[in-house]
Design a protein around this motif. Sequence first.
Motif, PDB file in Angstrom:
ATOM      1  N   TRP A 171     -34.054  -4.052  32.769  1.00 49.41           N
ATOM      2  CA  TRP A 171     -35.339  -4.739  32.911  1.00 49.41           C
ATOM      3  C   TRP A 171     -36.381  -4.140  31.965  1.00 49.41           C
ATOM      4  CZ3 TRP A 171     -32.798  -3.589  37.656  1.00 49.41           C
ATOM      5  CH2 TRP A 171     -32.309  -4.707  38.319  1.00 49.41           C
ATOM      6  N   ARG A 172     -36.327  -2.838  31.756  1.00 49.58           N
ATOM      7  CA  ARG A 172     -37.333  -2.163  30.939  1.00 49.58           C
ATOM      8  C   ARG A 172     -36.886  -1.970  29.488  1.00 49.58           C
ATOM      9  NH1 ARG A 172     -41.851   1.294  31.542  1.00 49.58           N
ATOM     10  NH2 ARG A 172     -41.898   0.600  33.672  1.00 49.58           N
ATOM     11  N   HIS A 173     -35.606  -1.655  29.278  1.00 45.28           N
ATOM     12  CA  HIS A 173     -35.130  -1.255  27.956  1.00 45.28           C
ATOM     13  C   HIS A 173     -34.229  -2.278  27.271  1.00 45.28           C
ATOM     14  CE1 HIS A 173     -35.925   2.504  30.273  1.00 45.28           C
ATOM     15  NE2 HIS A 173     -36.670   2.709  29.203  1.00 45.28           N
ATOM     16  N   GLY A 174     -33.925  -3.379  27.952  1.00 42.23           N
ATOM     17  CA  GLY A 174     -33.060  -4.394  27.360  1.00 42.23           C
ATOM     18  C   GLY A 174     -31.594  -4.111  27.628  1.00 42.23           C
ATOM     19  N   ILE A 175     -30.775  -5.034  27.210  1.00 37.93           N
ATOM     20  CA  ILE A 175     -29.335  -4.906  27.443  1.00 37.93           C
ATOM     21  C   ILE A 175     -28.691  -4.372  26.173  1.00 37.93           C
ATOM     22  CG2 ILE A 175     -27.221  -6.160  28.032  1.00 37.93           C
ATOM     23  CD1 ILE A 175     -28.996  -8.169  29.507  1.00 37.93           C
ATOM     24  N   SER A 176     -28.603  -3.062  26.092  1.00 34.66           N
ATOM     25  CA  SER A 176     -28.034  -2.411  24.913  1.00 34.66           C
ATOM     26  C   SER A 176     -27.318  -1.145  25.339  1.00 34.66           C
ATOM     27  CB  SER A 176     -29.142  -2.056  23.914  1.00 34.66           C
ATOM     28  OG  SER A 176     -28.645  -1.198  22.913  1.00 34.66           O
ATOM     29  N   LEU A 177     -26.014  -1.120  25.131  1.00 39.34           N
ATOM     30  CA  LEU A 177     -25.234   0.061  25.474  1.00 39.34           C
ATOM     31  C   LEU A 177     -25.658   1.263  24.629  1.00 39.34           C
ATOM     32  CD1 LEU A 177     -23.069   0.919  27.436  1.00 39.34           C
ATOM     33  CD2 LEU A 177     -21.353   0.224  25.764  1.00 39.34           C
ATOM     34  N   SER A 178     -25.987   1.032  23.365  1.00 37.69           N
ATOM     35  CA  SER A 178     -26.411   2.161  22.518  1.00 37.69           C
ATOM     36  C   SER A 178     -27.746   2.737  23.004  1.00 37.69           C
ATOM     37  CB  SER A 178     -26.476   1.765  21.047  1.00 37.69           C
ATOM     38  OG  SER A 178     -27.293   0.658  20.855  1.00 37.69           O
ATOM     39  N   THR A 179     -28.622   1.902  23.571  1.00 34.59           N
ATOM     40  CA  THR A 179     -29.865   2.417  24.145  1.00 34.59           C
ATOM     41  C   THR A 179     -29.562   3.263  25.379  1.00 34.59           C
ATOM     42  OG1 THR A 179     -31.114   0.520  23.334  1.00 34.59           O
ATOM     43  CG2 THR A 179     -32.118   1.798  25.096  1.00 34.59           C
ATOM     44  N   LEU A 180     -28.616   2.832  26.207  1.00 38.14           N
ATOM     45  CA  LEU A 180     -28.196   3.631  27.358  1.00 38.14           C
ATOM     46  C   LEU A 180     -27.692   4.996  26.896  1.00 38.14           C
ATOM     47  CD1 LEU A 180     -27.405   4.144  30.339  1.00 38.14           C
ATOM     48  CD2 LEU A 180     -25.274   2.938  29.844  1.00 38.14           C
ATOM     49  N   TYR A 181     -26.833   5.016  25.895  1.00 35.75           N
ATOM     50  CA  TYR A 181     -26.317   6.290  25.378  1.00 35.75           C
ATOM     51  C   TYR A 181     -27.453   7.165  24.855  1.00 35.75           C
ATOM     52  CZ  TYR A 181     -21.601   4.237  25.422  1.00 35.75           C
ATOM     53  OH  TYR A 181     -20.421   3.667  25.788  1.00 35.75           O
ATOM     54  N   ARG A 182     -28.333   6.585  24.063  1.00 29.80           N
ATOM     55  CA  ARG A 182     -29.432   7.343  23.460  1.00 29.80           C
ATOM     56  C   ARG A 182     -30.363   7.902  24.538  1.00 29.80           C
ATOM     57  NH1 ARG A 182     -30.858   3.666  20.405  1.00 29.80           N
ATOM     58  NH2 ARG A 182     -32.625   2.814  21.511  1.00 29.80           N
ATOM     59  N   ARG A 183     -30.722   7.102  25.515  1.00 33.43           N
ATOM     60  CA  ARG A 183     -31.645   7.553  26.558  1.00 33.43           C
ATOM     61  C   ARG A 183     -30.996   8.558  27.505  1.00 33.43           C
ATOM     62  NH1 ARG A 183     -36.509   5.958  26.719  1.00 33.43           N
ATOM     63  NH2 ARG A 183     -36.663   6.350  28.959  1.00 33.43           N
ATOM     64  N   SER A 184     -29.671   8.507  27.648  1.00 34.01           N
ATOM     65  CA  SER A 184     -29.001   9.491  28.502  1.00 34.01           C
ATOM     66  C   SER A 184     -29.109  10.896  27.911  1.00 34.01           C
ATOM     67  CB  SER A 184     -27.541   9.113  28.744  1.00 34.01           C
ATOM     68  OG  SER A 184     -26.733   9.415  27.629  1.00 34.01           O
ATOM     69  N   ASN A 185     -29.379  10.990  26.619  1.00 34.74           N
ATOM     70  CA  ASN A 185     -29.568  12.297  25.977  1.00 34.74           C
ATOM     71  C   ASN A 185     -30.872  12.961  26.410  1.00 34.74           C
ATOM     72  OD1 ASN A 185     -27.341  12.912  24.128  1.00 34.74           O
ATOM     73  ND2 ASN A 185     -27.877  10.929  23.255  1.00 34.74           N
ATOM     74  N   LEU A 186     -31.764  12.220  27.039  1.00 30.06           N
ATOM     75  CA  LEU A 186     -33.046  12.774  27.472  1.00 30.06           C
ATOM     76  C   LEU A 186     -32.901  13.685  28.689  1.00 30.06           C
ATOM     77  CD1 LEU A 186     -35.237   9.541  27.181  1.00 30.06           C
ATOM     78  CD2 LEU A 186     -35.066  11.440  25.544  1.00 30.06           C
ATOM     79  N   SER A 187     -31.762  13.631  29.361  1.00 32.15           N
ATOM     80  CA  SER A 187     -31.572  14.413  30.580  1.00 32.15           C
ATOM     81  C   SER A 187     -30.161  14.983  30.644  1.00 32.15           C
ATOM     82  CB  SER A 187     -31.832  13.537  31.801  1.00 32.15           C
ATOM     83  OG  SER A 187     -31.661  14.280  32.968  1.00 32.15           O
ATOM     84  N   PRO A 188     -29.968  16.191  30.120  1.00 33.98           N
ATOM     85  CA  PRO A 188     -28.635  16.794  30.208  1.00 33.98           C
ATOM     86  C   PRO A 188     -28.292  17.143  31.657  1.00 33.98           C
ATOM     87  CG  PRO A 188     -30.202  18.377  29.347  1.00 33.98           C
ATOM     88  CD  PRO A 188     -30.931  17.068  29.478  1.00 33.98           C
ATOM     89  N   GLY A 189     -27.037  17.187  31.965  1.00 34.88           N
ATOM     90  CA  GLY A 189     -26.607  17.528  33.321  1.00 34.88           C
ATOM     91  C   GLY A 189     -26.198  16.288  34.089  1.00 34.88           C
TER      92      GLY A 189
END
Length: 98
Positions: free
Chosen positions: A50-68
């Motif tokens: 809803w906020r970031h669009g439907i993009s798997l690469s965006t999911l991967y990139r944003r997951s880097n913001l929170s390790p663990g």
Amino acid sequence: MTNLDKLSGPKLLNMSEPSQLMTEDTRAALYVALPVLSRGKKWVLLYSTWRHGISLSTLYRRSNLSPGLSLLDVGDHKEAVFGGLVEAPLKPSTKKRY
């Protein structure tokens, strides 16, 4: 802890923004199932279609913001919600399978 505290469930910290998929009851049930080291941390939205669009690469990139550990919850078109506890950052598989 008093008996009243036991009945009212765990004390949940605020989320960075309201969930589009989870009710507070679902959050409370998930909270008590989390590893003890994960409890007491603020839940922060890293990715939402809803906020970031439907993009798997965006999911991967944003997951880097929170390790663990991260809680990945997914909703389908029939309004079922499912997911799991994953270790972030997420990475694409080198194999061609899902």
